[in-house]
Structures are given as structure tokens and as C-alpha cells.
Write a protein that holds these residues in place. Sequence first.
Motif, mmCIF file in Angstrom:
data_model
loop_
_atom_site.group_PDB
_atom_site.id
_atom_site.type_symbol
_atom_site.label_atom_id
_atom_site.label_comp_id
_atom_site.label_asym_id
_atom_site.label_seq_id
_atom_site.Cartn_x
_atom_site.Cartn_y
_atom_site.Cartn_z
ATOM 1 N N ASP A 148 72.886 9.543 32.371
ATOM 2 C CA ASP A 148 74.055 9.133 31.718
ATOM 3 C C ASP A 148 75.141 10.306 30.859
ATOM 4 O O ASP A 148 76.154 10.136 30.557
ATOM 5 C CB ASP A 148 73.642 8.238 30.497
ATOM 6 C CG ASP A 148 73.009 6.869 31.068
ATOM 7 O OD1 ASP A 148 73.873 6.250 31.828
ATOM 8 O OD2 ASP A 148 71.884 6.568 30.877
ATOM 9 N N GLU A 149 74.239 11.594 31.033
ATOM 10 C CA GLU A 149 75.148 12.845 30.336
ATOM 11 C C GLU A 149 75.583 12.553 29.007
ATOM 12 O O GLU A 149 76.894 12.811 28.814
ATOM 13 C CB GLU A 149 76.327 12.992 31.381
ATOM 14 C CG GLU A 149 75.752 13.566 32.688
ATOM 15 C CD GLU A 149 76.855 13.793 33.706
ATOM 16 O OE1 GLU A 149 78.222 13.493 33.503
ATOM 17 O OE2 GLU A 149 76.678 14.407 34.796
ATOM 18 N N ILE A 150 74.655 12.084 28.324
ATOM 19 C CA ILE A 150 75.054 11.719 27.000
ATOM 20 C C ILE A 150 74.301 12.853 26.183
ATOM 21 O O ILE A 150 73.436 13.489 26.349
ATOM 22 C CB ILE A 150 74.692 10.346 26.378
ATOM 23 C CG1 ILE A 150 72.982 10.236 26.526
ATOM 24 C CG2 ILE A 150 75.372 9.418 26.995
ATOM 25 C CD1 ILE A 150 72.647 9.048 26.235
ATOM 26 N N THR A 151 74.700 12.999 24.950
ATOM 27 C CA THR A 151 74.221 14.081 23.859
ATOM 28 C C THR A 151 73.303 13.773 22.843
ATOM 29 O O THR A 151 72.977 14.514 21.922
ATOM 30 C CB THR A 151 75.244 14.999 23.371
ATOM 31 O OG1 THR A 151 76.170 14.224 22.563
ATOM 32 C CG2 THR A 151 76.223 15.563 24.680
ATOM 33 N N GLY A 152 72.839 12.539 22.680
ATOM 34 C CA GLY A 152 72.103 11.703 21.670
ATOM 35 C C GLY A 152 71.774 10.524 21.886
ATOM 36 O O GLY A 152 72.065 9.761 23.046
ATOM 37 N N PRO A 153 71.228 9.634 21.029
ATOM 38 C CA PRO A 153 70.667 8.435 21.155
ATOM 39 C C PRO A 153 72.049 7.572 21.141
ATOM 40 O O PRO A 153 72.821 7.759 20.472
ATOM 41 C CB PRO A 153 69.732 8.040 20.010
ATOM 42 C CG PRO A 153 70.281 9.196 19.107
ATOM 43 C CD PRO A 153 70.623 10.217 19.821
ATOM 44 N N GLN A 154 71.644 6.306 21.770
ATOM 45 C CA GLN A 154 72.678 5.080 21.957
ATOM 46 C C GLN A 154 72.244 4.154 21.266
ATOM 47 O O GLN A 154 71.058 3.740 20.942
ATOM 48 C CB GLN A 154 72.939 4.909 23.440
ATOM 49 C CG GLN A 154 73.488 6.189 24.161
ATOM 50 C CD GLN A 154 74.868 6.769 23.751
ATOM 51 O OE1 GLN A 154 75.596 6.169 23.755
ATOM 52 N NE2 GLN A 154 74.628 8.072 23.068
ATOM 53 N N PRO A 155 73.245 3.223 20.805
ATOM 54 C CA PRO A 155 72.895 2.002 20.009
ATOM 55 C C PRO A 155 71.786 1.141 20.813
ATOM 56 O O PRO A 155 72.006 0.932 22.201
ATOM 57 C CB PRO A 155 74.140 1.350 19.987
ATOM 58 C CG PRO A 155 75.300 2.365 19.648
ATOM 59 C CD PRO A 155 74.726 3.343 20.635
ATOM 60 N N VAL A 156 71.065 0.593 19.966
ATOM 61 C CA VAL A 156 69.932 -0.242 20.744
ATOM 62 C C VAL A 156 70.497 -1.475 21.326
ATOM 63 O O VAL A 156 71.485 -1.799 20.885
ATOM 64 C CB VAL A 156 68.697 -0.462 19.881
ATOM 65 C CG1 VAL A 156 68.315 0.495 19.520
ATOM 66 C CG2 VAL A 156 69.130 -1.571 18.813
ATOM 67 N N GLY A 157 69.749 -1.903 22.505
ATOM 68 C CA GLY A 157 70.101 -3.220 23.140
ATOM 69 C C GLY A 157 71.389 -3.297 23.977
ATOM 70 O O GLY A 157 71.750 -4.245 24.352
ATOM 71 N N ARG A 158 71.937 -2.098 24.309
ATOM 72 C CA ARG A 158 73.253 -2.062 25.163
ATOM 73 C C ARG A 158 72.878 -1.950 26.422
ATOM 74 O O ARG A 158 73.793 -2.175 27.449
ATOM 75 C CB ARG A 158 74.096 -0.733 24.634
ATOM 76 C CG ARG A 158 74.432 -0.723 23.366
ATOM 77 C CD ARG A 158 75.216 -1.779 22.930
ATOM 78 N NE ARG A 158 75.536 -1.918 21.587
ATOM 79 C CZ ARG A 158 76.516 -1.448 20.941
ATOM 80 N NH1 ARG A 158 77.271 -0.657 21.543
ATOM 81 N NH2 ARG A 158 76.564 -1.724 19.611
ATOM 82 N N LYS A 159 71.699 -1.763 27.072
ATOM 83 C CA LYS A 159 71.557 -1.927 28.465
ATOM 84 C C LYS A 159 70.373 -3.128 28.714
ATOM 85 O O LYS A 159 69.867 -3.741 27.648
ATOM 86 C CB LYS A 159 70.782 -0.662 29.097
ATOM 87 C CG LYS A 159 71.482 0.570 28.907
ATOM 88 C CD LYS A 159 71.421 1.413 29.996
ATOM 89 C CE LYS A 159 72.692 2.518 30.176
ATOM 90 N NZ LYS A 159 72.437 3.330 31.334
ATOM 91 N N ASN A 160 69.960 -3.377 29.929
ATOM 92 C CA ASN A 160 69.438 -4.709 30.302
ATOM 93 C C ASN A 160 67.996 -4.682 29.616
ATOM 94 O O ASN A 160 67.237 -3.589 29.732
ATOM 95 C CB ASN A 160 69.312 -4.983 31.632
ATOM 96 C CG ASN A 160 70.654 -5.027 32.309
ATOM 97 O OD1 ASN A 160 71.469 -5.874 31.477
ATOM 98 N ND2 ASN A 160 70.850 -5.101 33.654
ATOM 99 N N PRO A 161 67.362 -5.843 29.126
ATOM 100 C CA PRO A 161 66.123 -5.791 28.796
ATOM 101 C C PRO A 161 65.097 -6.085 29.924
ATOM 102 O O PRO A 161 65.579 -6.418 31.047
ATOM 103 C CB PRO A 161 66.172 -7.131 27.748
ATOM 104 C CG PRO A 161 67.119 -8.020 28.471
ATOM 105 C CD PRO A 161 68.181 -7.142 28.993
ATOM 106 N N ASN A 162 63.922 -6.052 29.622
ATOM 107 C CA ASN A 162 62.800 -6.430 30.862
ATOM 108 C C ASN A 162 62.562 -7.933 30.630
ATOM 109 O O ASN A 162 62.960 -8.637 29.674
ATOM 110 C CB ASN A 162 61.385 -5.637 30.788
ATOM 111 C CG ASN A 162 60.936 -5.764 29.312
ATOM 112 O OD1 ASN A 162 60.808 -7.038 28.619
ATOM 113 N ND2 ASN A 162 59.922 -4.699 28.840
#
Length: 262
Positions: A148-162
Motif C-alpha cells: 500500500d506504500e504507506i508510512t504508518g498505521p491506518q484506522p482500524v476496520g477500513r479493509k475487509n474482515p474475515n
Amino acid sequence: MPQLLEIAAGPVRLDDARRGTTRSVDLQSYRIGAFPVTTAEYTVRAHGHFDGDSNSNSNSNSNRALPDADELPVAGVRWIDAITWCNAASIAAGFEPAYALDEGTVTWRLHAAGFRLPTEAEWVRACRAGTDGARYGELDQIAWSAADEITGPQPVGRKNPNAFGLHDTLGNVWEWCWDRLDPARYGDYRVLKGGGWADPEWSCRAGVRRGDAPDARLEDTGFRIAQGAPGPEGQGWSEAEDRRRAATPGPRPVGWTPLASA
């Protein structure tokens, strides 16, 4: 408090590539966080403020003014900080704390109902959610990683759950577990699972194991909590087995630091 999901009793397979071993564990039902603990949850509990270690949460301090900063997974947290937070959160919620702390020594009260770190077996079962592959979905759909070429953690829950409803078990931040990494080789080092935002695809897999010292502060490391008294057995972990492993007789390779005998 973090949202907890119920995980049904069942088996899980644990692989240790370093030792070349595989074992199966039958788990009792337990509860586990749907998300990693966020900066907001780490900083505030019940009726007051709690930060465990005021220097351990760079996200809550330096990113407070950023949009969604409170939704970031807490990072830069030591294992011992996570343990302390679990006890404080348990007390605030009216539960017996899961851990006894005595001058740096942490003992898990197996029958206590308080919040705690998941065992590695619990974490793997919750992450895999009934699947048996390296991941429960396509990496770009379920995890923040180096791709994702990011530089730090991202807000939780923004991608699909299992399939169990858990988010961010892979990528975003590594997560502390209760278990020791290898008590014969690394003493009291504790297990980390899941991979982080800067990790490549091969590192963001359910079976990957990493570890570090309980007082190590790693910028890409946070935790999620579990709950559920496991009774006389530690949900795939055993202090007696750790001691047995550490006490194996015979010469050891240079650099091995076995767990000190109690």
C-alpha cells in the motif's frame, strides 16, 4: 472498551518453521477483539484516563490532531504495557485482573475473567476463521502492508474482515500474544503475529511468527485483547512445557539464552 467477538471451541494447527514442528490444539470457546486496541481505547478507560506508559504511544501523542487519529491501532506498545493495560481495563470493568505482576514477573491467573492477551493458538484460530491457507483473502483487500506504500498505521476496520468478523489481523500492526517465542533459545521473548504496515506479502501470513523482549518498544507493534477463563489449561500454552523446553540438557548453539529457572 474494545468490541469482543465470540469464537467457538475447536481445533487449530500451529506451525513453527524455525523448529520444524507442527501441533494441533483443541481450544475452548473464548472472546477476542474485533479490532486491535485503538489509540482512543488505550488512552481512555471507563471513567478516567489511562496510558499505561505515557511514552509508549507515539500515535496518541503526535497524531492526535490528524483525522481519525483515535481510530488508529495503538503502536509502539511494549508487551508489558499491554499486560498493564489489560489489568487496568479489567478493574475498570469489574473483572478480576488476568495477571499478577511482581517486580517484573508476570503470572497469568488462568481462572480470572479479566481481559488479557490472546495465546498464539487463539490468535491463529481467530485469524484463519476456518480457512487453512496463508491468508483468509486477497492481501490488498484485507491488510495494510508494504504494497500500500504507506508510512504508518491506518484506522482500524477500513479493509475487509474475515469470516469471524475480525479486522486487521494481518497487516497494519503486529500484535503481541501471551506465549513465549522459544524459551530454549530466546528466554522470555514473547510472540508477535500478523505483520505490519511496512511488511512485504510473505510476512503478512497467519503462520508467521516473530518475537521480542517484553520491554521492547517496536513502532509497528500493538495488540488486541481476549477474554474467557481457560481453566487449568492455557489455551495451547503451558508454563510447564515452556520450562521443560528451556531445560533441555546438552550443549546449545552460541547465542542461545534459555529461560531462567524459577
